[in-house]
Design a protein around this motif. Structure first.
Motif, PDB file in Angstrom:
ATOM      1  N   ARG A 183     -26.451  15.639  19.299  1.00 51.90           N
ATOM      2  CA  ARG A 183     -25.735  14.733  18.250  1.00 51.90           C
ATOM      3  C   ARG A 183     -24.643  15.498  17.491  1.00 51.90           C
ATOM      4  NH1 ARG A 183     -28.806  11.458  13.554  1.00 51.90           N
ATOM      5  NH2 ARG A 183     -27.032  10.404  12.807  1.00 51.90           N
ATOM      6  N   ALA A 184     -24.945  16.656  17.121  1.00 51.02           N
ATOM      7  CA  ALA A 184     -24.056  17.565  16.237  1.00 51.02           C
ATOM      8  C   ALA A 184     -22.683  18.092  17.047  1.00 51.02           C
ATOM      9  CB  ALA A 184     -24.628  18.973  15.756  1.00 51.02           C
ATOM     10  N   ARG A 185     -22.856  18.296  18.337  1.00 49.74           N
ATOM     11  CA  ARG A 185     -22.013  18.536  19.431  1.00 49.74           C
ATOM     12  C   ARG A 185     -20.970  17.272  19.552  1.00 49.74           C
ATOM     13  NH1 ARG A 185     -24.911  20.019  23.158  1.00 49.74           N
ATOM     14  NH2 ARG A 185     -24.900  22.360  22.713  1.00 49.74           N
ATOM     15  N   ARG A 186     -21.543  16.296  19.549  1.00 48.62           N
ATOM     16  CA  ARG A 186     -20.703  15.080  19.557  1.00 48.62           C
ATOM     17  C   ARG A 186     -19.793  14.732  18.375  1.00 48.62           C
ATOM     18  NH1 ARG A 186     -25.225  12.693  21.934  1.00 48.62           N
ATOM     19  NH2 ARG A 186     -25.769  11.476  20.032  1.00 48.62           N
ATOM     20  N   TYR A 187     -20.371  14.820  17.114  1.00 51.44           N
ATOM     21  CA  TYR A 187     -19.675  14.775  16.056  1.00 51.44           C
ATOM     22  C   TYR A 187     -18.659  15.843  15.682  1.00 51.44           C
ATOM     23  CZ  TYR A 187     -23.013  11.107  14.760  1.00 51.44           C
ATOM     24  OH  TYR A 187     -23.866   9.958  14.446  1.00 51.44           O
ATOM     25  N   LEU A 188     -18.954  17.110  15.927  1.00 44.23           N
ATOM     26  CA  LEU A 188     -17.991  18.082  15.912  1.00 44.23           C
ATOM     27  C   LEU A 188     -17.048  18.166  16.911  1.00 44.23           C
ATOM     28  CD1 LEU A 188     -20.461  21.069  14.860  1.00 44.23           C
ATOM     29  CD2 LEU A 188     -19.151  19.814  13.414  1.00 44.23           C
ATOM     30  N   SER A 189     -17.287  17.690  18.078  1.00 47.41           N
ATOM     31  CA  SER A 189     -15.997  17.485  19.130  1.00 47.41           C
ATOM     32  C   SER A 189     -15.126  16.494  18.476  1.00 47.41           C
ATOM     33  CB  SER A 189     -16.621  16.945  20.604  1.00 47.41           C
ATOM     34  OG  SER A 189     -17.845  18.001  21.075  1.00 47.41           O
ATOM     35  N   ALA A 190     -15.723  15.389  18.147  1.00 41.83           N
ATOM     36  CA  ALA A 190     -14.714  14.392  17.596  1.00 41.83           C
ATOM     37  C   ALA A 190     -13.799  14.905  16.422  1.00 41.83           C
ATOM     38  CB  ALA A 190     -15.427  13.159  17.096  1.00 41.83           C
ATOM     39  N   LEU A 191     -14.643  15.505  15.562  1.00 40.89           N
ATOM     40  CA  LEU A 191     -13.810  16.239  14.362  1.00 40.89           C
ATOM     41  C   LEU A 191     -12.775  17.053  14.783  1.00 40.89           C
ATOM     42  CD1 LEU A 191     -13.511  16.719  11.393  1.00 40.89           C
ATOM     43  CD2 LEU A 191     -15.297  18.162  11.328  1.00 40.89           C
ATOM     44  N   SER A 192     -13.106  18.051  15.836  1.00 43.29           N
ATOM     45  CA  SER A 192     -11.997  19.238  16.360  1.00 43.29           C
ATOM     46  C   SER A 192     -10.939  18.351  16.881  1.00 43.29           C
ATOM     47  CB  SER A 192     -12.772  19.953  17.155  1.00 43.29           C
ATOM     48  OG  SER A 192     -13.515  19.401  18.324  1.00 43.29           O
ATOM     49  N   ALA A 193     -11.444  17.520  17.565  1.00 45.37           N
ATOM     50  CA  ALA A 193     -10.094  16.645  18.544  1.00 45.37           C
ATOM     51  C   ALA A 193      -9.298  16.063  17.412  1.00 45.37           C
ATOM     52  CB  ALA A 193     -10.788  15.412  19.228  1.00 45.37           C
TER      53      ALA A 193
END
Length: 338
Positions: A183-193
């Motif tokens: 879950r944290a990986r999905r949120y942080l991936s969206a934020l970095s994108a």
């Protein structure tokens, strides 16, 4: 005398790293899966296609000039103050400090150097790959263009690919790479994108980069993130080596409990070494000089047994002795009642 060195702040930090990790047992370092290899190959092909399109002065270069003549900073001037600050999210220094602070806290909590080593390795790869491409192709930016419609290559510039864009992809994307839960990986991936996309478009708005520079910067940063699993064994060896060297250094500096600290010689004073007692010859065993060191104390003379004194202050307190119990040759003491 035993002296111990007071632990420094760095010693306390590494002492926490010596403890068992607190991260969940099911969280492992990412592996180079088939899906990741496919994404890496596709991104590498996109990278090569952008370079070829710019070198051949194709439609992409014409699009670069059209965007430059459009001058977005003049079309929407009210955005200029905000985007001047927003583009800082792609600068190497401020972003590295912010992300390093977060990953340093992660290292402290999880008792591992992996987050910091991963960040350092990713920034090193970014400097090498993007820096080499910038210097190798030498493209000039929109503000320094010399001929309309040209690709401005090999003219001494350093903007292709965009360093701001690639740095935003790597620096913020490393947070998603090191996330401990899906879950944290999905949120942080969206934020970095979102951050990296905004930084790249902001450089186009400000006129500091061509649009093709930004496209190549996105690809360059993504290639580094996708290639990190190949370097995980190197990161693990580096962490083990650093902790081993730190343990050896701490062992040399701090004596073990119950042991004496090494003697410190004063300058100008020579060390005096006392030799061990030499073996005494049998012929002179009974005539050793005064002060001869004896390993077991004062040994009795050969041929004579130790005699308990009966005279003096203690003699009056001893019981009557049998004359037969006195060894032959011993001096006769004063017998009670004699």
């Amino acid at each position: 005398m035993r002296t111990e060195r007071n632990p420094t702040r760095l010693d306390r930090v590494f002492a926490r790293l010596d403890r068992e990790p607190e991260r969940p047992a099911h969280v492992r370092a990412p592996e180079m899966s088939r899906h990741r290899i496919v994404l890496f190959s596709a991104t590498l092909a996109f990278y090569a296609a952008i370079v070829v399109a710019v070198l051949t002065t194709s439609w992409l270069v014409r699009l670069d000039w059209q965007v430059m003549f459009f001058r977005p900073y003049q079309q929407w001037p009210e955005l200029h103050p905000f985007l001047d600050y927003y583009v800082v999210l792609g600068q190497r220094g401020p972003t590295a400090v912010m992300v390093a602070a977060w990953l340093g806290w992660r290292s402290w909590r999880q008792h591992t150097l992996r987050p910091m080593l991963t960040l350092g390795l990713s920034l090193l790869l970014l400097n090498v790959t993007v820096g080499a491409a910038k210097l190798g192709m030498g493209r000039l930016g929109p503000h320094y263009a010399t001929a309309i419609g040209s690709n401005e290559m090999w003219l001494g510039g350093d903007i292709f690919p965009s360093g701001h864009t690639a740095n935003a992809v790597v620096t913020w994307g490393i947070l998603a790479y090191l996330a401990s839960t899906p879950r944290a990986r999905r949120y942080l991936s969206a934020l970095s994108a979102i951050v990296s996309l905004g930084v790249g478009l902001t450089t186009v708005y400000l006129g500091t980069h061509w649009l093709s520079d930004v496209l190549l910067g996105w690809a360059a940063g993504l290639l580094i993130l996708l290639a990190l699993p190949w370097f995980e064994p190197l990161i693990a060896r580096a962490e083990a080596e650093l902790l081993a060297r730190r343990g050896a250094l701490r062992g040399r500096r701090s004596p073990l409990p119950g042991t004496a600290a090494p003697a410190v010689e004063a300058p100008g004073i020579a060390r005096v070494t006392v030799p061990a007692p030499a073996a005494r010859p049998a012929s002179t065993a009974g005539r050793e000089p005064a002060g001869w060191p004896s390993p077991g104390g004062h040994a009795p003379r050969p041929g004579r047994a130790p005699v308990t004194p009966v005279s003096g202050r203690l003699g009056s307190q001893l019981p009557d002795q049998d004359p037969d119990s006195v060894p032959a040759g011993a001096p006769a003491g004063k017998q009670p009642g004699g």
